[in-house]
Structures are given as structure tokens and as C-alpha cells.
Design a protein around this motif. Structure first.
Motif, PDB file in Angstrom:
ATOM      1  N   ALA A   1       0.821  -1.204   0.000  1.00 16.87           N
ATOM      2  CA  ALA A   1       0.000   0.000   0.000  1.00 16.87           C
ATOM      3  C   ALA A   1       0.859   1.259   0.000  1.00 16.87           C
ATOM      4  CB  ALA A   1      -0.933  -0.001   1.207  1.00 16.87           C
ATOM      5  N   GLU A   2       2.050   1.169   0.584  1.00 16.78           N
ATOM      6  CA  GLU A   2       2.915   2.346   0.699  1.00 16.78           C
ATOM      7  C   GLU A   2       3.859   2.526  -0.484  1.00 16.78           C
ATOM      8  OE1 GLU A   2       4.974   2.371   4.402  1.00 16.78           O
ATOM      9  OE2 GLU A   2       3.135   2.270   5.592  1.00 16.78           O
ATOM     10  N   VAL A   3       4.446   1.419  -0.979  1.00 14.65           N
ATOM     11  CA  VAL A   3       5.507   1.571  -1.982  1.00 14.65           C
ATOM     12  C   VAL A   3       5.213   0.868  -3.305  1.00 14.65           C
ATOM     13  CG1 VAL A   3       7.214   1.769  -0.143  1.00 14.65           C
ATOM     14  CG2 VAL A   3       6.855  -0.446  -1.234  1.00 14.65           C
ATOM     15  N   GLY A   4       4.185   0.037  -3.362  1.00 12.97           N
ATOM     16  CA  GLY A   4       3.851  -0.630  -4.613  1.00 12.97           C
ATOM     17  C   GLY A   4       4.633  -1.911  -4.836  1.00 12.97           C
ATOM     18  N   LEU A   5       4.249  -2.615  -5.891  1.00 14.35           N
ATOM     19  CA  LEU A   5       4.824  -3.926  -6.164  1.00 14.35           C
ATOM     20  C   LEU A   5       6.292  -3.855  -6.569  1.00 14.35           C
ATOM     21  CD1 LEU A   5       4.402  -6.973  -6.471  1.00 14.35           C
ATOM     22  CD2 LEU A   5       3.547  -6.550  -8.794  1.00 14.35           C
ATOM     23  N   ARG A   6       6.665  -2.850  -7.336  1.00 14.70           N
ATOM     24  CA  ARG A   6       8.040  -2.786  -7.836  1.00 14.70           C
ATOM     25  C   ARG A   6       9.070  -2.661  -6.721  1.00 14.70           C
ATOM     26  NH1 ARG A   6       7.828   1.033 -13.302  1.00 14.70           N
ATOM     27  NH2 ARG A   6       6.423  -0.330 -14.502  1.00 14.70           N
ATOM     28  N   ARG A   7       8.710  -1.996  -5.638  1.00 12.31           N
ATOM     29  CA  ARG A   7       9.655  -1.791  -4.530  1.00 12.31           C
ATOM     30  C   ARG A   7       9.417  -2.765  -3.380  1.00 12.31           C
ATOM     31  NH1 ARG A   7       9.195   4.365  -3.093  1.00 12.31           N
ATOM     32  NH2 ARG A   7      10.739   3.750  -1.520  1.00 12.31           N
ATOM     33  N   PHE A   8       8.572  -3.739  -3.621  1.00 15.81           N
ATOM     34  CA  PHE A   8       8.273  -4.740  -2.612  1.00 15.81           C
ATOM     35  C   PHE A   8       9.413  -5.749  -2.525  1.00 15.81           C
ATOM     36  CE2 PHE A   8       6.592  -8.945  -1.551  1.00 15.81           C
ATOM     37  CZ  PHE A   8       5.955  -8.689  -0.347  1.00 15.81           C
ATOM     38  N   SER A   9       9.865  -6.046  -1.302  1.00 21.37           N
ATOM     39  CA  SER A   9      10.939  -7.021  -1.131  1.00 21.37           C
ATOM     40  C   SER A   9      10.806  -7.706   0.219  1.00 21.37           C
ATOM     41  CB  SER A   9      12.317  -6.347  -1.218  1.00 21.37           C
ATOM     42  OG  SER A   9      12.550  -5.533  -0.080  1.00 21.37           O
ATOM     43  N   VAL A  10      11.374  -8.906   0.306  1.00 20.33           N
ATOM     44  CA  VAL A  10      11.363  -9.648   1.560  1.00 20.33           C
ATOM     45  C   VAL A  10      12.143  -8.877   2.628  1.00 20.33           C
ATOM     46  CG1 VAL A  10      12.030 -11.793   2.708  1.00 20.33           C
ATOM     47  CG2 VAL A  10      11.121 -11.862   0.372  1.00 20.33           C
ATOM     48  N   ALA A  11      13.261  -8.293   2.235  1.00 21.14           N
ATOM     49  CA  ALA A  11      14.081  -7.546   3.191  1.00 21.14           C
ATOM     50  C   ALA A  11      13.313  -6.370   3.783  1.00 21.14           C
ATOM     51  CB  ALA A  11      15.354  -7.058   2.506  1.00 21.14           C
TER      52      ALA A  11
ATOM     53  N   PHE B   1      -5.262  -6.451  -9.067  1.00 18.80           N
ATOM     54  CA  PHE B   1      -5.008  -7.578  -9.962  1.00 18.80           C
ATOM     55  C   PHE B   1      -3.541  -7.665 -10.358  1.00 18.80           C
ATOM     56  CE2 PHE B   1      -9.122  -9.242 -12.048  1.00 18.80           C
ATOM     57  CZ  PHE B   1      -9.720  -9.384 -10.803  1.00 18.80           C
ATOM     58  N   HIS B   2      -2.830  -6.522 -10.339  1.00 16.42           N
ATOM     59  CA  HIS B   2      -1.411  -6.552 -10.695  1.00 16.42           C
ATOM     60  C   HIS B   2      -0.612  -7.358  -9.677  1.00 16.42           C
ATOM     61  CE1 HIS B   2      -1.738  -3.435  -7.708  1.00 16.42           C
ATOM     62  NE2 HIS B   2      -0.426  -3.242  -7.675  1.00 16.42           N
ATOM     63  N   VAL B   3      -1.136  -7.494  -8.453  1.00 18.88           N
ATOM     64  CA  VAL B   3      -0.509  -8.331  -7.424  1.00 18.88           C
ATOM     65  C   VAL B   3      -1.125  -9.730  -7.440  1.00 18.88           C
ATOM     66  CG1 VAL B   3      -0.208  -8.660  -4.933  1.00 18.88           C
ATOM     67  CG2 VAL B   3       0.128  -6.400  -5.945  1.00 18.88           C
ATOM     68  N   ILE B   4      -2.446  -9.789  -7.450  1.00 25.47           N
ATOM     69  CA  ILE B   4      -3.142 -11.076  -7.381  1.00 25.47           C
ATOM     70  C   ILE B   4      -2.770 -11.978  -8.553  1.00 25.47           C
ATOM     71  CG2 ILE B   4      -5.417 -12.170  -7.448  1.00 25.47           C
ATOM     72  CD1 ILE B   4      -6.496  -9.681  -5.961  1.00 25.47           C
ATOM     73  N   TYR B   5      -2.648 -11.397  -9.739  1.00 24.08           N
ATOM     74  CA  TYR B   5      -2.325 -12.176 -10.929  1.00 24.08           C
ATOM     75  C   TYR B   5      -0.940 -11.805 -11.487  1.00 24.08           C
ATOM     76  CZ  TYR B   5      -7.245 -13.527 -10.919  1.00 24.08           C
ATOM     77  OH  TYR B   5      -8.477 -14.036 -10.570  1.00 24.08           O
ATOM     78  N   ALA B   6      -0.018 -11.458 -10.613  1.00 22.73           N
ATOM     79  CA  ALA B   6       1.335 -11.077 -11.051  1.00 22.73           C
ATOM     80  C   ALA B   6       1.968 -12.192 -11.874  1.00 22.73           C
ATOM     81  CB  ALA B   6       2.203 -10.755  -9.846  1.00 22.73           C
TER      82      ALA B   6
END
Length: 203
Positions: A28-38, A110-115
Motif C-alpha cells: 500500500a505504501e511503496v507498490g509492487l516494484r519496490r516490494f521485497s522480503v528484506a 489484480f497486478h498483485v493477485i495475478y502477477a
């Protein structure tokens, strides 16, 4: 929606659930592109290695988030349709509002659900939830009287595309000049969906 304390403490044994909840917050804060496990680990205040006890990598964590998002979004859509009443067109148009509100809150559309990166992850739990979500959407679309399954699919695609477009524009500040609220923007998404439904009925 799952909540994690800003103290980032978690009870022993529920790190997996906390990782999923923190993932929603991060999306919600940074989006899928900046999403990381770290980044999720930092958010929880755990070591960078801790998440890998539950998820082999980013795609597996994202797969669990996808499953939760598909389940929660479907629940939101069903609730919105029920509030809309018995009219099939109103029930289908309510999808746009439910989608918009859910994605604004969670960042998990959907960009996350069906990535695309998830297709290689053998996660039957995710597939079950995404199938249920799509089945609900197609059931709502078919109820308005479109003559074929193919046209029901096309109508669902169009409504989701419009709702996702409003979500993206809202998140990027496009409506800031007009100071549109979440409620006002959701209403615009519904109006756009209603226009699509009318157009489909005129064919």
C-alpha cells in the motif's frame, strides 16, 4: 484487513501471518516494484533471514499475499453486490467500487493477485482463491444477460480495468487538484462501470 502493531512485535509462532500482513502494508505504501522480503523483515523488526523460514523467496511470499488478497477482495465484492440489491446491473457495477476501495486500502489489485511472476509458483491455495474470485466476477457479469461467456469475460476485464485505472490515478494524485475524496472517486468508478454495462446491453 490485517493489522500489525507499529511496535512490530509479534507473538511466537505467528511470524508467517505477520509477514503477510506487513506485506500488505508495504504494498500500500511503496507498490509492487519496490516490494521485497528484506523490506518486510525490516518493517517487522526481524532479521533478514527470518522470513525465509516460512517463504523460500519473494515470489512465495507474494503468492501467499495474492491468495489472501483474492480471498479478501472476493469477500468485498460479494458484500458490495449484496448492498447494491437485486438489480444485476447494479450488482455488477458495485464491483468497481469494491475493487477501488480495496486496492486504495491495500495496494493489492489484480497486478498483485495475478502477477506474472507467480505463475511458476506451485501454490494450489492461491489458485483456489483466484479461481473463486474470477468465478464470482463472471457470475455477476453473466447475470446482466450478456449472450456468451466470452462477452462476460470481456465485460469483467473492462470493469476491472476502469476500476484499476481510477485506483492508479487516485494513488498518483491525479484527482488532487479537484480534491476528490475516496468516496467521490469510488462513485465515479461505479458510474464508469454502469456506462460499460449499458454499452454491453446495447450490442
Amino acid at each position: 484487513m490485517r493489522k500489525v502493531s507499529r511496535d512490530r512485535g509479534y507473538h511466537h509462532g505467528d511470524l508467517r501471518a505477520s509477514l503477510i500482513t506487513a506485506s500488505f502494508e508495504l504494498l500500500a505504501e511503496v507498490g509492487l516494484r519496490r516490494f521485497s522480503v528484506a523490506a518486510v523483515a525490516r518493517r517487522l523488526g526481524v532479521s533478514s533471514a527470518a522470513p525465509y523460514r516460512h517463504f523460500p523467496g519473494r515470489d512465495h511470499l507474494l503468492s501467499a499475499v495474492s491468495a489472501a488478497a483474492a480471498h479478501d477482495l472476493r469477500s468485498a465484492i460479494v458484500a458490495a453486490a449484496d448492498r447494491a440489491g437485486a438489480d444485476p446491473s447494479s450488482r455488477l457495477a458495485s464491483v468497481a467500487e469494491a475493487y477501488f476501495r480495496y486496492v486504495v486500502r491495500t495496494g493489492a489489485g489484480f497486478h498483485v493477485i495475478y502477477a506474472a511472476e507467480l505463475y511458476a509458483v506451485p501454490d494450489e491455495a492461491r489458485r483456489e482463491q483466484t479461481r473463486a474470485l474470477m468465478a464470482t466476477l463472471l457470475e455477476l457479469a453473466s447475470a446482466v444477460g450478456v449472450p456468451s461467456h466470452r462477452q462476460a469475460v470481456a465485460l469483467v476485464e473492462a470493469i476491472v480495468a476502469v476500476a484499476h485505472g481510477y485506483t492508479t490515478l487516485f494513488a498518483e494524485g491525479f484527482f488532487a487538484q479537484g480534491a476528490l475524496t475516496v468516496d467521490a472517486t469510488a462513485a465515479r468508478a461505479v458510474a464508469a462501470a454502469e456506462a460499460l454495462i449499458r454499452a454491453a446491453g446495447d450490442r
